[in-house]
Motif scaffolding. Structure first.
Motif, short mmCIF file in Angstrom:
data_model
loop_
_atom_site.label_atom_id
_atom_site.label_comp_id
_atom_site.label_asym_id
_atom_site.label_seq_id
_atom_site.Cartn_x
_atom_site.Cartn_y
_atom_site.Cartn_z
N GLU A 143 -32.46 -83.24 -26.66
CA GLU A 143 -33.54 -83.73 -25.76
C GLU A 143 -32.92 -85.03 -25.15
N ASP A 144 -32.69 -84.66 -23.72
CA ASP A 144 -32.48 -86.07 -23.02
C ASP A 144 -33.22 -87.06 -23.06
N ILE A 145 -32.96 -88.26 -23.55
CA ILE A 145 -33.79 -89.23 -23.64
C ILE A 145 -33.29 -90.55 -22.90
N THR A 146 -32.56 -90.29 -21.92
CA THR A 146 -31.82 -91.37 -20.99
C THR A 146 -32.59 -92.06 -20.30
N GLU A 147 -33.72 -91.64 -19.83
CA GLU A 147 -34.89 -92.46 -19.10
C GLU A 147 -35.42 -93.48 -20.10
N LEU A 148 -35.56 -92.94 -21.23
CA LEU A 148 -36.51 -93.74 -22.36
C LEU A 148 -35.66 -94.95 -22.49
N ILE A 149 -34.18 -94.59 -22.74
CA ILE A 149 -33.28 -95.66 -23.06
C ILE A 149 -33.23 -96.82 -21.95
N ARG A 150 -33.32 -96.28 -20.87
CA ARG A 150 -33.18 -97.08 -19.46
C ARG A 150 -34.49 -98.07 -19.44
N THR A 151 -35.55 -97.42 -19.72
CA THR A 151 -36.80 -98.15 -19.83
C THR A 151 -36.86 -99.14 -20.83
N ARG A 152 -36.33 -98.92 -22.00
CA ARG A 152 -36.23 -100.05 -23.10
C ARG A 152 -35.27 -101.09 -22.55
N SER A 153 -34.17 -101.00 -22.05
CA SER A 153 -33.25 -102.06 -21.50
C SER A 153 -33.68 -102.52 -20.20
N GLY A 154 -34.70 -102.14 -19.66
CA GLY A 154 -35.26 -102.62 -18.42
C GLY A 154 -34.43 -102.21 -17.06
N ARG A 155 -33.76 -100.97 -17.27
CA ARG A 155 -33.14 -100.41 -16.30
C ARG A 155 -33.83 -99.28 -15.35
N GLY A 156 -35.18 -99.13 -16.13
CA GLY A 156 -35.90 -97.91 -15.82
C GLY A 156 -37.51 -98.21 -15.35
N SER A 157 -38.21 -97.53 -15.17
CA SER A 157 -39.78 -97.75 -15.04
C SER A 157 -40.29 -96.86 -15.85
N ALA A 217 -20.94 -70.22 -27.58
CA ALA A 217 -21.06 -68.74 -27.49
C ALA A 217 -22.08 -68.43 -26.59
N ASP A 218 -23.03 -69.23 -26.19
CA ASP A 218 -24.23 -69.27 -25.16
C ASP A 218 -24.95 -70.36 -25.34
N VAL A 219 -25.54 -70.38 -23.93
CA VAL A 219 -26.26 -71.68 -23.70
C VAL A 219 -27.38 -71.32 -22.72
N ASN A 220 -28.69 -71.77 -22.81
CA ASN A 220 -29.74 -71.44 -21.99
C ASN A 220 -29.76 -72.30 -20.69
N GLU A 221 -31.10 -71.85 -20.01
CA GLU A 221 -31.01 -72.30 -18.59
C GLU A 221 -31.11 -74.01 -18.44
N ALA A 222 -32.00 -74.49 -19.68
CA ALA A 222 -32.23 -75.70 -19.60
C ALA A 222 -30.99 -76.64 -20.07
N PHE A 223 -29.95 -76.12 -20.74
CA PHE A 223 -28.90 -76.54 -21.14
C PHE A 223 -28.14 -76.86 -19.84
N LEU A 224 -27.93 -75.80 -18.86
CA LEU A 224 -27.11 -75.86 -17.94
C LEU A 224 -27.94 -76.87 -16.70
N SER A 225 -29.03 -76.80 -16.82
CA SER A 225 -29.80 -77.73 -15.78
C SER A 225 -29.45 -79.07 -16.20
N SER A 226 -29.72 -79.50 -17.51
CA SER A 226 -29.50 -80.82 -17.97
C SER A 226 -27.89 -81.46 -17.76
N MET A 227 -26.76 -80.36 -17.67
CA MET A 227 -25.60 -80.96 -17.79
C MET A 227 -24.87 -80.68 -16.39
N GLY A 228 -25.80 -79.98 -15.46
CA GLY A 228 -25.27 -79.66 -14.36
C GLY A 228 -24.09 -78.95 -14.01
N ARG A 229 -24.08 -77.65 -15.04
CA ARG A 229 -23.12 -76.79 -15.11
C ARG A 229 -23.48 -75.48 -14.71
N THR A 230 -22.61 -74.60 -14.31
CA THR A 230 -22.70 -73.03 -14.45
C THR A 230 -22.48 -72.63 -15.94
#
Length: 410
Positions: A130-144, A30-43
């Protein structure tokens, strides 16, 4: 001081730092905010007005990742129950908008919350993530990341493990629900032919709930052109409630055959209930219809009042013999009993509270809704009327409580 009427809530919604989406109960954005569109890369045009799976399908090349299906199940549960669902940690991959067919591995911490309309029903579903992708990558050694980030990733990993435990518990509860439903259906058969009366019965479990409640109905032919009609509701859920329901239903059925009226039968049931674990606070109502004298004698143990639909379309609620639920009094006191006429063309309706009660709504609103439905369908036969009542009174998202229903006409 700023008045609430002066606040631009659309601007607040768009300014929220977390990604937030609003769904209809049919899972359309029904609606989405700007943070949602930014995180998803959508219009906005790529999301708003589209069904969940159309906007964000699961990766067909990786059937093991079922993130959107899991999110769909959570949203449907919130719509059906009106309860908040925190999913803790959740993986669903997102297709690159400029690279069709290529998905990015993403991890989220979502919360789904019901938004209620003026009628007390779920009108919208609020989804915050909440996008926690970077945290998971850090835990698995794929991020800094620094030590604090690594500790956060550890916490999210433990949360994911807890979520898996919760999913297993839900599956176990779902299996218990299936067994309880089978038991309940076996103990609530369709009534046989009744002398002098036509009857329809219905039992509907709550939609989306993991447990079955202890609602029951019963119809018993009695000597002297009489019939006993009862409904009851055991407090509790699952197999335990279904087992207590079976004991109380059988006890009331036997008592109604030998007691001198419905009040005495409920007295016997109340005494018996004291020896049954889990029977406390059970509600029940029993009516005895005399076809010769065209009367209804009734007594209620804390139960919603039966509805009497007259031939002219008016509705009376039989509430002149109501007493507390079973086991509510420390000492035994004889229950009250009342009597009214049951003329040709009238219809008696007994039901459990799942038919009329809604969250954040006074019970009188549910009784008024029931009376209006009965008046609209006054000429319907019992089977048609039972279906019409369920259709009129069940919320669009489904009932959040079980319902037992008996419709009886001379």
């Amino acid at each position: 001081m700023v008045n609430a009427s002066e606040i631009d809530y659309e601007a607040v919604f768009q300014a929220l730092p977390s990604a937030v989406a609003l769904f209809t109960t049919d899972l359309v954005y029904a609606d989405v905010n700007e943070a949602f569109l930014s995180s998803m890369g959508r219009t906005r045009d790529q999301v708003v007005g589209r069904y969940l799976f159309d906007a964000f399908p699961d990766d067909p090349k990786d059937p093991a990742v079922t993130g959107m299906r899991t999110l769909q199940a959570s949203l449907r549960w919130v719509a059906a129950t009106g309860e908040r669902d925190a999913m803790t940690l959740h993986r669903y991959d997102v297709e690159y908008p400029d690279r069709p067919g290529v998905w990015e591995e993403r991890y989220w911490s979502p919360v789904n919350v019901p938004v209620f309309g003026p009628d007390g029903r779920v009108a919208l579903l609020l989804h915050r993530e909440e996008d926690i992708t970077e945290l998971i990558r850090t835990r698995s050694g794929r991020g800094s990341g620094d030590r604090a980030t690594i500790l956060e990733a550890e916490l999210y990993t433990r949360a994911r493990e807890m979520q898996e435990v919760n999913e297993r518990l839900r599956e176990a509860h779902a299996r218990e629900r299936e067994v309880a439903l089978s038991l309940q259906e076996a103990m609530l058969p369709a009534p046989g032919p009744l002398s002098h009366h036509r009857a329809a019965v219905r039992y509907r479990p709550a939609v989306g709930a993991l447990n079955v409640c202890g609602d029951w109905y019963d119809l018993v032919d009695l000597p002297g052109d009489r019939i006993a009609v009862a409904v009851g509701d055991v407090v509790g859920h699952g197999l335990a409630a279904a087992g207590v329901m079976g004991q109380l239903r059988s006890a009331l059925s036997a008592a109604s055959r030998v007691a001198h009226g419905p009040a005495q039968a409920l007295d016997v049931l109340g005494l018996y209930a004291r020896s049954v674990d889990g029977a406390e606070s059970t509600t029940a109502v029993l009516s005895v219809i005399d076809a010769t004298n065209r009367t209804i004698a009734y007594s209620s143990a804390g139960h919603p009042p039966p509805a009497l639909l007259h031939a002219d379309g008016t509705v009376d609620f039989l509430d002149q013999a109501t007493d507390p639920p079973l086991g509510a009094r420390p000492d035994h006191i004889p229950r009250p009993q009342a009597e009214t006429t049951f003329t040709e063309g009238a219809t008696l309706v007994l039901y459990t509270d799942g038919l009329i009660e809604r969250r954040r709504e006074d019970i009188d609103a549910g009784l008024t809704r029931l009376a209006d439905s009965l008046t609209r369908h006054q000429s319907a036969d019992p089977e048609t009327l039972a279906d019409a009542l369920l259709a009129d009174l069940t919320p669009p998202a489904g009932a959040t409580d079980d319902t037992a229903l008996v419709v009886l006409r001379p």
